[in-house]
Scaffold this motif. Structure first.
Motif, PDB file in Angstrom:
ATOM      1  N   TRP A  16      -9.205  -4.746  -2.535  1.00  0.00           N
ATOM      2  CA  TRP A  16      -9.539  -4.806  -1.109  1.00  0.00           C
ATOM      3  C   TRP A  16     -10.286  -3.569  -0.630  1.00  0.00           C
ATOM      4  CZ3 TRP A  16      -7.467  -1.025   1.989  1.00  0.00           C
ATOM      5  CH2 TRP A  16      -6.356  -0.359   1.477  1.00  0.00           C
ATOM      6  N   ARG A  30       5.240   0.276  18.870  1.00  0.00           N
ATOM      7  CA  ARG A  30       5.268   0.046  17.429  1.00  0.00           C
ATOM      8  C   ARG A  30       6.681   0.231  16.879  1.00  0.00           C
ATOM      9  NH1 ARG A  30       3.042   3.181  12.565  1.00  0.00           N
ATOM     10  NH2 ARG A  30       2.518   1.522  11.091  1.00  0.00           N
ATOM     11  N   ALA A  70       3.229 -11.099  13.455  1.00  0.00           N
ATOM     12  CA  ALA A  70       3.390  -9.662  13.217  1.00  0.00           C
ATOM     13  C   ALA A  70       2.022  -8.991  13.153  1.00  0.00           C
ATOM     14  CB  ALA A  70       4.170  -9.416  11.932  1.00  0.00           C
ATOM     15  N   PRO A 119       7.866   4.816  10.389  1.00  0.00           N
ATOM     16  CA  PRO A 119       7.461   5.462   9.147  1.00  0.00           C
ATOM     17  C   PRO A 119       6.820   6.808   9.434  1.00  0.00           C
ATOM     18  CG  PRO A 119       5.948   3.680   9.692  1.00  0.00           C
ATOM     19  CD  PRO A 119       7.001   3.695  10.761  1.00  0.00           C
ATOM     20  N   ASN A 124       2.976   2.049   1.947  1.00  0.00           N
ATOM     21  CA  ASN A 124       3.051   2.519   3.317  1.00  0.00           C
ATOM     22  C   ASN A 124       4.169   1.744   4.011  1.00  0.00           C
ATOM     23  OD1 ASN A 124       2.630   2.359   6.139  1.00  0.00           O
ATOM     24  ND2 ASN A 124       0.512   3.007   5.879  1.00  0.00           N
ATOM     25  N   PRO A 125       5.189   2.450   4.463  1.00  0.00           N
ATOM     26  CA  PRO A 125       6.353   1.761   5.025  1.00  0.00           C
ATOM     27  C   PRO A 125       6.003   0.858   6.199  1.00  0.00           C
ATOM     28  CG  PRO A 125       6.790   4.091   4.770  1.00  0.00           C
ATOM     29  CD  PRO A 125       5.341   3.903   4.461  1.00  0.00           C
ATOM     30  N   GLY A 126       5.043   1.272   7.012  1.00  0.00           N
ATOM     31  CA  GLY A 126       4.647   0.441   8.150  1.00  0.00           C
ATOM     32  C   GLY A 126       4.039  -0.863   7.660  1.00  0.00           C
ATOM     33  N   GLU A 127       3.146  -0.719   6.699  1.00  0.00           N
ATOM     34  CA  GLU A 127       2.517  -1.893   6.114  1.00  0.00           C
ATOM     35  C   GLU A 127       3.585  -2.767   5.447  1.00  0.00           C
ATOM     36  OE1 GLU A 127      -0.760  -2.413   6.276  1.00  0.00           O
ATOM     37  OE2 GLU A 127      -0.924  -4.165   4.970  1.00  0.00           O
ATOM     38  N   TYR A 142      -0.466 -14.771  11.514  1.00  0.00           N
ATOM     39  CA  TYR A 142       0.960 -14.662  11.837  1.00  0.00           C
ATOM     40  C   TYR A 142       1.166 -13.641  12.938  1.00  0.00           C
ATOM     41  CZ  TYR A 142       0.745 -10.713   8.542  1.00  0.00           C
ATOM     42  OH  TYR A 142       0.404  -9.555   7.896  1.00  0.00           O
ATOM     43  N   ASP A 147       4.373   8.049   8.083  1.00  0.00           N
ATOM     44  CA  ASP A 147       2.903   7.935   8.056  1.00  0.00           C
ATOM     45  C   ASP A 147       2.303   7.801   9.443  1.00  0.00           C
ATOM     46  OD1 ASP A 147       4.386   6.600   5.967  1.00  0.00           O
ATOM     47  OD2 ASP A 147       2.454   6.344   4.959  1.00  0.00           O
ATOM     48  N   ALA A 191       6.696  -3.071   6.225  1.00  0.00           N
ATOM     49  CA  ALA A 191       7.457  -3.801   7.237  1.00  0.00           C
ATOM     50  C   ALA A 191       6.648  -4.983   7.751  1.00  0.00           C
ATOM     51  CB  ALA A 191       7.824  -2.867   8.385  1.00  0.00           C
ATOM     52  N   THR A 192       5.369  -4.761   8.044  1.00  0.00           N
ATOM     53  CA  THR A 192       4.540  -5.850   8.546  1.00  0.00           C
ATOM     54  C   THR A 192       4.452  -6.979   7.530  1.00  0.00           C
ATOM     55  OG1 THR A 192       3.215  -4.189   9.652  1.00  0.00           O
ATOM     56  CG2 THR A 192       2.298  -6.391   9.514  1.00  0.00           C
ATOM     57  N   ARG A 193       4.229  -6.587   6.298  1.00  0.00           N
ATOM     58  CA  ARG A 193       4.097  -7.583   5.243  1.00  0.00           C
ATOM     59  C   ARG A 193       5.388  -8.366   5.051  1.00  0.00           C
ATOM     60  NH1 ARG A 193      -0.434  -9.699   3.873  1.00  0.00           N
ATOM     61  NH2 ARG A 193      -2.115  -8.211   3.773  1.00  0.00           N
ATOM     62  N   ILE A 230      11.371   0.211  12.498  1.00  0.00           N
ATOM     63  CA  ILE A 230      11.447   1.468  11.757  1.00  0.00           C
ATOM     64  C   ILE A 230      10.335   2.360  12.272  1.00  0.00           C
ATOM     65  CG2 ILE A 230      12.332   0.490   9.604  1.00  0.00           C
ATOM     66  CD1 ILE A 230       9.286   0.884   8.669  1.00  0.00           C
ATOM     67  N   LYS A 255       0.813  -1.222   0.000  1.00  0.00           N
ATOM     68  CA  LYS A 255       0.000   0.000   0.000  1.00  0.00           C
ATOM     69  C   LYS A 255       0.843   1.266   0.000  1.00  0.00           C
ATOM     70  CE  LYS A 255      -3.563  -2.432   2.504  1.00  0.00           C
ATOM     71  NZ  LYS A 255      -4.002  -2.705   3.863  1.00  0.00           N
ATOM     72  N   HIS A 314       8.483  -2.810  17.574  1.00  0.00           N
ATOM     73  CA  HIS A 314       7.979  -3.929  16.776  1.00  0.00           C
ATOM     74  C   HIS A 314       8.482  -3.873  15.341  1.00  0.00           C
ATOM     75  CE1 HIS A 314       5.431  -6.556  14.556  1.00  0.00           C
ATOM     76  NE2 HIS A 314       4.582  -5.635  14.164  1.00  0.00           N
ATOM     77  N   LEU A 315       8.347  -2.709  14.702  1.00  0.00           N
ATOM     78  CA  LEU A 315       8.674  -2.636  13.273  1.00  0.00           C
ATOM     79  C   LEU A 315      10.157  -2.410  13.033  1.00  0.00           C
ATOM     80  CD1 LEU A 315       5.784  -0.483  11.772  1.00  0.00           C
ATOM     81  CD2 LEU A 315       6.031  -2.966  11.783  1.00  0.00           C
ATOM     82  N   ASN A 340       0.572  -6.135  15.606  1.00  0.00           N
ATOM     83  CA  ASN A 340      -0.027  -4.919  15.079  1.00  0.00           C
ATOM     84  C   ASN A 340      -1.386  -4.662  15.701  1.00  0.00           C
ATOM     85  OD1 ASN A 340       1.664  -3.626  13.390  1.00  0.00           O
ATOM     86  ND2 ASN A 340       0.891  -4.566  11.510  1.00  0.00           N
TER      87      ASN A 340
END
Ligand SMILES: Nc1ncnc2c1ncn2[C@@H]1O[C@H](COP(=O)(O)OP(=O)(O)OP(=O)(O)O)[C@@H](O)[C@H]1O
Ligand SMILES: Nc1ncnc2c1ncn2[C@@H]1O[C@H](COP(=O)(O)OP(=O)(O)OP(=O)(O)O)[C@@H](O)[C@H]1O
Ligand SMILES: CC(C)C[C@H](N)C(=O)O
Ligand SMILES: [Mg+2]
Ligand SMILES: [Mg+2]
Lengths: 294, 379, 320, 251, 234
Positions: free
Chosen positions: C285, C229, C31, C237, B56-59, C29, C239, B61-63, C235, B54, C232-233, C35
């Motif tokens: 989606w 967060r 992650a 972001p 989106n960097p957060g997405e 999963y 956003d 990373a999660t993906r 990073i 998406k 967790h990540l 989240n």
């Protein structure tokens, strides 16, 4: 800054006004719907986007920008009527949050619908013949189309103003916004009024879409950023105040444009700062009534 | 063992770069198909696991975590923006998973983000913008104005263009930074016009480029200056239409029209056309192909799927898959490759795919890249 | 059956904790499960202000972001230990909440939403521009915590399961705090103010101060979500600070049931899970999510959790 | 009046209030002694509610001063008025509609004991709960204890309004038309309540029901056009020609 | 003229009106009384179509209207003055008055109508351009009545019109009702000011817990000590 001339300032101002026209139009539709139905229409940007697509599409079929200019608001207006009738109506009386969520969902659906219909890249749009090129406005050359945009906006705004201030519908709209029950008791079929207002709001959104389309790329996501900007405009003007929407639209356009000249990278931020400052000084917006909208 | 070789492929299937991203997936699938049709590796087939990040960097990373932790992918290829590729890179680096990035960025080459698992198949701004500068400054003049998307990637393009320009004595009149994703640029244009440069460089990308190019045209800027852009995208040109892009030149990593000059391009295009009934690949799409293909080739060369062995095989790989010879520079794993300078056509187009005229191809050379030392690498 | 649910409602923190202990096993999963924990907490913190005080903030991403960035910056640039970094994140978010709240609570209704939106965007640009510290648009990378030292015992933070339970620990503490607040006299004042500010003031409650206090508490909780967060990540972001992120909190709260204790969490879980699953098998989606939203709004007006509660007749005083 | 050497509990000095150009209240000065029961009457729009609002801190007067137990409290904020012991019921019903009847009063009652504590359970403070129950009994609403306030009939909400005003245990109670909308039967109950309240604290009320006032208070103040028109015992007021003309009529 | 038979009404699940029957003849004033919470307001609101769930039979001049929407009932000649007045915030007094006739096809000249109203409520004319909700409680009540009367309805439903009105005006108001009655307007009045209400009424009903418990002529009621004791003291 070097090279700051009177001509440049004037051009910049004119650019700001042209930009503000689109904001004003969008905010007008948003504010009409909010002011009357207390519905924050999160799909307003999507209707704008659909309007742009429809505009380009009708232009493709009819080959005539002016036809398309008439057909597009009708199409988005009808879409708006359907939305009100089947989706928004069941939510009246449930507060401001539910329609917000619903129209948010709707905006996703509309975006996806356009992606599926017209492709993800969007459509190339063209400036109508006759309005191509630039024109000498005394201080420099300015695109003809943007001059047309300013004029068209003025006409639409006048029409809406007339409708609200000079016809009885304006009073019904204002009263219905504040207290629907009493308006019903006084013999007004408020459901019909709501339907029309929502349709009108969406028609105006669609109209802004087609009017804006020659100036930017037409793509499914084009309504997202502009939605935030039109919220800013509506709020700066005072929610539910059409005059406010117009004045604030132009103001935001000009502030954006002037900031672009001096601190270009802060242009986007400038409108948010403007909003914060306005609201901190006048918590109800420039033309909002104090105390209204608890 | 007949376990499949899994390649995770996070890319922004939705959002403003979705057209490019979906093309990347198509081309990557082609690479997978070719690998499998050729018997795979020891009978092991390859599989592409596409995830929508998406943009989106957060997405992203999660993906990527999902791909690594749940799907247990062997390698990751993908991404389509500097921010997401850096976030995918960060995750892969931490988990020691090989990542071949197919989106432009300078930062990813620098030692701070880089790791031995990081490969970069795409061009980077230094290479693209530099090539465009080297082509256009001698031809159109030395007074330059930049209209730059205000984010890392935009700044990197300006830096690279200026760096190349400096050698030719170019001067910067102004670097005007616009907010990322702005839909209206008209507010910047009167000033640009007043500055009256020889060249206006649009250091932005995708829809920002479409919108700014369009509005420059409306404001009549083209009559007094040349407009160039470091990254001129095939897809952006299609979306923006010929009118807006008329006469604009820029750099790209690939254009299908290369097939007249480069045999592998022809082979690649034909395979793509065959698989996707007559469509041609776009520049970023092609990167999806190359990104996956290099990794799979390295597996074969290494005769192992072990990450470190594949890394070594990639470091030693010399390949020509679609655009002429390429290799990964040892120190930063940047793919050394050509930059194609194209100009947008507005007439004499054979069909709707025929949008660019190839002006020149800047040959592969490490000289035009930032040196390993500059990037902080040892060798 | 009903008494079982009443039991749960009475011990809501304990019940939630037990549920969350097994939660990762029913998620595809880890992650994603993490989240959901983080965004569930974010939405709960937001709901404290929105659901219980009636203040709809569109600027809460600022606190998520401040929490994330300060924790991240602490670790990346100042090599802080994780505990200190989290603390810095939470305190930073609380201070941010104090400033933003101080300015914003002078306005009401939709204006409040918009001022918070604007202030949130200002925070966004601040962090965006501070590129040397935050990485700007590219985000802050390298927030690496490989091992967590718990009472001198090193544990592998890269192991997703361990990571989940460590984060859960913090989430549970925050949930307990929220639950306490809601049951406390302050909780009652909050609802009173939501209902009728004028009357609340006439009853002797300092409306402005209460709003500010709750704003700060809510910001701190969202800040904690942000800090977690970042860990967790690995990073941060940019956003995280964007208003669309604030919008997510709104959506999650409403979807799950605003003004209910666990609703926002349910909203976050449903939304993230759905997005995850749907995205994997169709690129359309957005349409699916949009339709699901519309469906819930039309047919489950109290949100998912709210509807469940009212079906069970458990929502007296909307306290579950 | 009788207790000359006492300080008045409340004193208004030249209180004025304008809305734009319109002067709703002009130079009203008067004093109220502790433990008295005073009624304010006057035609609609005379400024009674405005005067009440100024006295209870809903808004500050445009000019003039308000003294409470000899202390100047002009310009203090609304919630501070409640804390020092001034409480008001609203003419137009103003309650927490989504909360239950009991919660309404309990919240109002917790002001003294447990204002902002956010870590203890509200149920662990017995005082507000008990006080709330006691007040509900006094205004005959205990049977509606757990009903949602918004569902109450008008008169019942009026009674709740009084209970809430009492909940913070004020030493000065301002009642703006407490019996408006109550049935005769309930009005009688309310009158009794007000009478007992006046034994415990100072009460000022605005009413239009003359019969009620006559039997209840010893002192009546008449406002007209925002100004002080007359003051006196019920008899004096009833016989005041001016008051009869502008307010009472002949009946 | 107005006839209610066996009217039942609900709020959510609570069955508030339980078979109310009453009748108002043309040109009559009928008072509906009862203690707080008896269901008086609910009766008027269901007559006006504002209750979601209702059953029974209601007719005006023989036309049944139970299934009509609120706004359609207005056009049948029903007018309603709610107990909380419902002055529209943000509108001036004049605009509030105008709303009273806004849905009429031929509504006539506004200023003539306003002048007519001003005869009864001079205060309103003084304040035509003030925000309606900033007026005093009593003034708002006058405005609400004026707004309902301006449309010249056949039947007016008045919910506690004298609440908060000063004594002189209460008298005048009741005189006004009497005058309206002479002009042929039919009035269903809910009042707590029982004495005065009964003086101008023809008949009265007493409502208790959603049922009519007593019904007689006003005169008889005034003379009935027991009832007086129970419902009309003060
Ligand atoms: N906010 C306001 N703006 C303008 N005028 C106002 C405002 N509030 C009150 N007024 C005016 O001030 C005058 C006094 O109002 P107030 O409510 O004090 O009257 P009152 O004596 O309580 O009357 P009532 O017995 O009818 O309740 C009225 O004429 C009213 O219209
Ligand atoms: N919105 C509502 N939802 C649920 N119950 C309600 C609602 N409104 C009123 N009620 C209940 O219905 C009953 C009748 O109320 P109604 O308002 O008709 O009484 P009323 O006779 O007009 O009383 P009053 O003299 O106090 O105005 C009351 O018991 C009240 O609690
Ligand atoms: C595909 C790339 C040119 C995109 C660019 N790296 C960005 O961050 O937007
Ligand atoms: Mg009053
Ligand atoms: Mg009633």
């Amino acid at each position: 800054m070097t090279g700051l001339t009177f001509e440049l300032l004037c051009m910049q101002l004119l650019t700001g006004i042209a930009l503000g026209s689109i904001y004003a139009l969008l905010a007008l539709g948003l504010c009409l719907v909010f002011g009357m139905l207390n519905v924050v229409n999160f799909a307003h940007g999507a209707f704008f986007m659909v309007g742009a697509f429809m505009g380009v599409y009708f232009l493709g079929i009819t080959g005539n920008f002016w036809f398309s200019l008439i057909l597009t608001p009708i199409a988005t207006g009808v879409l708006g009527l359907l939305t009100e009738r089947f989706l928004v109506r069941p939510l009246y009386g449930r507060g401001i949050d539910y329609p917000l969520l619903l129209t948010f969902g709707l905006s996703y659906v509309l975006i996806e619908a356009m992606r599926v219909t017209f492709g993800i890249e969007g459509l190339p749009s063209v400036t109508p013949d006759g309005l191509k090129g630039t024109m000498d406005v005394g201080v420099g050359f300015f695109p003809k189309y943007r001059l047309f945009l300013i004029a068209a906006t003025a006409v639409i705004i006048f029409a809406v103003w007339f409708f609200i201030q000079k016809t009885k519908y304006g009073l019904i709209i204002k009263a219905g916004a504040a207290d629907q029950e009493i308006v019903k008791v006084l013999g007004v079929d408020i459901a019909k009024v709501w339907l029309m207002v929502f349709g009108l709001g969406c028609a105006i959104a669609g109209l802004s879409g087609i009017l804006a389309s020659p100036t930017r790329s037409v793509n499914p996501e084009m309504g997202i950023p502009i939605l935030a900007e039109s919220f800013v405009v509506t709020v700066v003007g005072g929610m539910g105040s059409p005059v406010g929407a117009v004045v604030a639209g132009l103001l935001v356009g000009v502030v954006y444009s002037m900031t672009s000249l001096f601190f270009p990278d802060l242009a986007e931020l400038s409108i948010f700062v403007l909003m914060a400052v306005v609201l901190l000084i006048r918590p109800q917006g420039l033309f909002g009534k104090a105390g209204a909208m608890g | 063992q007949s376990e499949t070789i899994k390649i995770g492929f996070p890319t922004p299937l939705t959002g403003p770069f979705s057209a490019e991203a979906q093309d990347q997936v198509k081309a990557a699938e082609l690479a997978i198909k070719e690998f499998n049709d050729a018997g795979g590796f020891n009978g092991r087939k390859a599989e592409l696991l596409v995830r929508d990040d998406k943009l989106n960097p957060g997405e992203a990373a999660t993906r990527t975590l999902e791909l690594i932790e749940k799907d247990k992918v062997n390698y990751v290829v993908g991404s389509l923006s500097a921010a997401t590729q850096l976030s995918i890179n960060a995750v892969c680096k931490e988990r020691k998973v090989l990542f071949n990035s197919i989106s432009q960025s300078d930062a990813i080459n620098e030692v701070k983000d880089w790791s031995v698992y990081t490969f970069h198949e795409a061009l980077n701004p230094t290479m693209t913008a530099g090539a465009v500068a080297r082509y256009s400054i001698p031809r159109y003049g030395k007074k330059i104005v930049y209209l730059t998307a205000d984010y890392a990637y935009g700044h990197e393009m300006v830096r690279a263009f200026e760096r190349a320009g400096k050698e030719m004595g170019a001067t910067t009149l102004a670097d005007i930074r616009h907010p990322l994703g702005a839909s209206d640029y008209s507010a910047f244009l009167p000033r640009i016009k007043a500055l009256n440069p020889d060249i206006l460089v649009l250091c932005n990308f995708g829809r920002d480029l479409v919108n700014s190019a369009k509005q420059c045209t409306d404001f009549g800027l083209k009559s007094s200056m040349k407009i160039v852009t470091p990254v001129l995208l095939y897809t952006a040109r299609l979306a923006g239409g010929p009118e807006a892009f008329e006469g604009i030149l820029g750099g790209t990593s690939y254009y299908w029209g290369l097939e007249d000059r480069i045999p592998t391009a022809k082979t690649f295009n034909d395979a793509f056309r065959k698989m996707y009934n007559g469509q041609v690949p776009s520049d970023y799409g092609a990167l999806g192909y190359a990104g996956v293909k290099t990794v799979l080739t390295a597996v074969k060369n290494a005769k192992s799927t072990d990450t470190m062995k594949v890394v070594t095989a990639l470091e030693n790989l010399k390949y020509d898959f679609y655009k002429g010879p390429e290799y990964y520079r040892k120190c930063d794993h940047q793919a050394v490759q050509t930059v194609i300078i194209v100009e947008s056509k507005s007439k004499d187009m054979k069909d709707k795919y025929d949008v660019f005229k190839i002006l020149t191809i800047e040959p592969t050379t490490e000289k035009n890249m930032r040196s390993c030392a500059e990037l902080g690498h040892k060798a | 059956m009903k008494s079982f649910f009443q039991l749960i409602a009475r011990h809501r923190v304990l019940a939630s904790t037990l549920f969350l202990m097994i939660f990762p096993f029913i998620m595809p999963y880890e992650a994603l499960a993490i989240n959901i924990l983080i965004f569930g907490l974010f939405a709960m913190g937001f709901n404290l202000l929105f659901g219980y005080m009636g203040l709809l903030s569109f600027g809460h991403a600022a606190f998520l972001g401040i929490g994330s960035y300060l924790t991240g910056i602490g670790i990346v640039h100042y090599a802080m230990p994780w505990g200190a970094a989290i603390l810095v994140g939470v305190i930073g978010a609380a201070i941010g909440g104090l400033l933003m709240g101080f300015l914003a609570i002078r306005t009401r209704g939709i204006y409040f939403s918009m001022v918070t939106l604007a202030l949130g965007q200002i925070v966004f640009y601040g962090f965006y521009k501070a590129e040397s510290l935050t990485g700007g648009e590219n985000g802050l990378r390298g927030v690496r915590v490989d091992t967590f030292n718990i009472l001198g015992m090193p544990v592998d933070f890269l192991n997703p399961m361990i990571k989940y339970y460590i984060i859960l620990f913090f989430v549970v503490i925050a949930m307990w705090l929220i639950s306490r607040i809601l049951n406390s006299p302050l909780g009652a004042v909050m609802e009173a103010i939501r209902e009728n500010e004028k009357r609340a003031a006439a009853c002797g409650f300092d409306v402005t101060r209460t709003k500010l206090l709750v704003f700060v508490l809510s910001a701190a909780i969202c800040g904690l979500a942000g800090s977690l967060r970042a860990l967790h990540l690995s990073i941060v972001p940019i956003d995280s600070l964007h208003y669309l992120q604030s919008g997510q909190a709104v959506m999650m709260s409403i979807l799950g049931g605003m003004g209910t204790f666990f609703g926002p969490f349910v909203g976050a879980a449903v939304m993230l899970y759905l997005e995850d699953v749907v995205t994997t098998f169709t690129k359309h989606w957005m349409a699916v999510i949009g339709l699901v939203f519309m469906f819930f709004v039309l047919f489950f007006p109290q949100g998912i959790w709210g509807t469940i509660l009212s079906k069970l007749n458990l929502n007296q005083g909307s306290k579950s | 009046m009788s207790s000359l050497n006492q300080t008045p509990i409340l004193e208004a000095r030249n209180v004025s209030k304008s809305f734009g150009k319109f002067k709703a209240l002009q130079d009203v000065s008067t004093t109220f002694m502790p433990g008295t029961l005073t009624a304010i009457i006057g035609p609609n729009g005379a400024g009674k509610s405005t005067f009440f609002n100024a006295l209870s801190g809903a808004f500050p007067p445009s000019s003039g001063q308000i003294l409470f137990n000899g202390k100047d409290i002009t310009g203090m904020q609304q919630h501070e008025f409640a804390r020092i012991g001034i409480s008001k019921s609203f003419q137009i019903t103003n309650v927490f509609k989504q909360l239950t009847v009991h919660e309404n009063v309990r919240v109002a009652a917790q002001m003294e004991t447990a204002r902002y504590n956010f870590l203890r359970n509200a149920q662990s403070y017995p005082e507000p709960i008990e006080l709330a129950d006691q007040l509900l009994r006094r205004v005959n609403l205990e049977h509606l204890r757990n009903k949602k306030t918004g569902d109450l009939a008008h008169g019942q909400q009026r009674a709740l309004e009084i209970a809430m005003a009492l909940a913070c245990n004020p030493s000065l109670l301002l009642l703006d038309e407490p019996t408006a909308g109550m049935s005769p039967e309930e009005t009688l109950v309310m009158m009794d309540l007000i009478r007992t309240l006046a034994n415990e604290r100072t009460v000022i009320l605005v009413e239009h029901k003359m019969k009620l006032i006559m039997g209840l208070c010893k002192r009546i103040i008449v406002l007209h056009h925002g100004e002080f028109l007359a003051e006196g015992t019920p008899e004096e007021i009833q016989n005041n020609a001016e008051v009869r003309r502008v307010y009472l009529g002949q009946g | 003229m107005l006839r209610i038979e066996n009217l039942n009404a609900w709020y959510d699940r609570s069955h508030v009106l339980q078979g109310v029957s009453l009748e108002v003849n043309k040109g009559e004033i009928v008072t509906l009384m009862g203690r707080n919470g008896a269901g008086k307001t609910t009766t008027l609101r269901s007559l006006m179509g504002l209750l979601p769930k209702r059953e029974g039979k209601t007719t005006i001049d023989g036309t049944s209207f139970l299934d009509l929407a609120a706004h359609e009932r207005y056009h049948l000649g029903l007018a309603y003055v709610p107990e909380d007045r419902r002055i529209v915030p943000g509108l001036t007094v004049k605009e509030n008055l105008e709303l009273g006739v806004i849905s009429k096809k031929n509504r006539g000249d506004m200023s003539a109508l306003v002048d007519e109203i001003a005869e009864t409520f001079p205060r309103l004319k003084e304040r035509l351009y003030q925000d309606g909700t900033s007026m005093s409680g009593g003034e708002q009540q006058m405005l609400a009545i004026a707004r309902a009367m301006i449309a010249k309805p056949k039947v007016i439903l008045l919910d506690e019109p004298s609440e908060g009105i000063m004594p002189v005006l209460v008298e005048e108001m009741f005189e006004l009702f009497a005058k309206l009655k002479q002009q042929g307007v039919t009035i269903l009045l809910v009042e707590q000011n029982v004495q005065q209400a009964l003086k101008i009424s023809d008949r009265a009903y007493i409502l208790d817990q959603g049922q009519i418990v007593f019904h007689d002529t006003a005169q008889n009621l005034l003379n009935n000590d027991e009832i007086q004791q129970k419902y009309c003291a003060v």
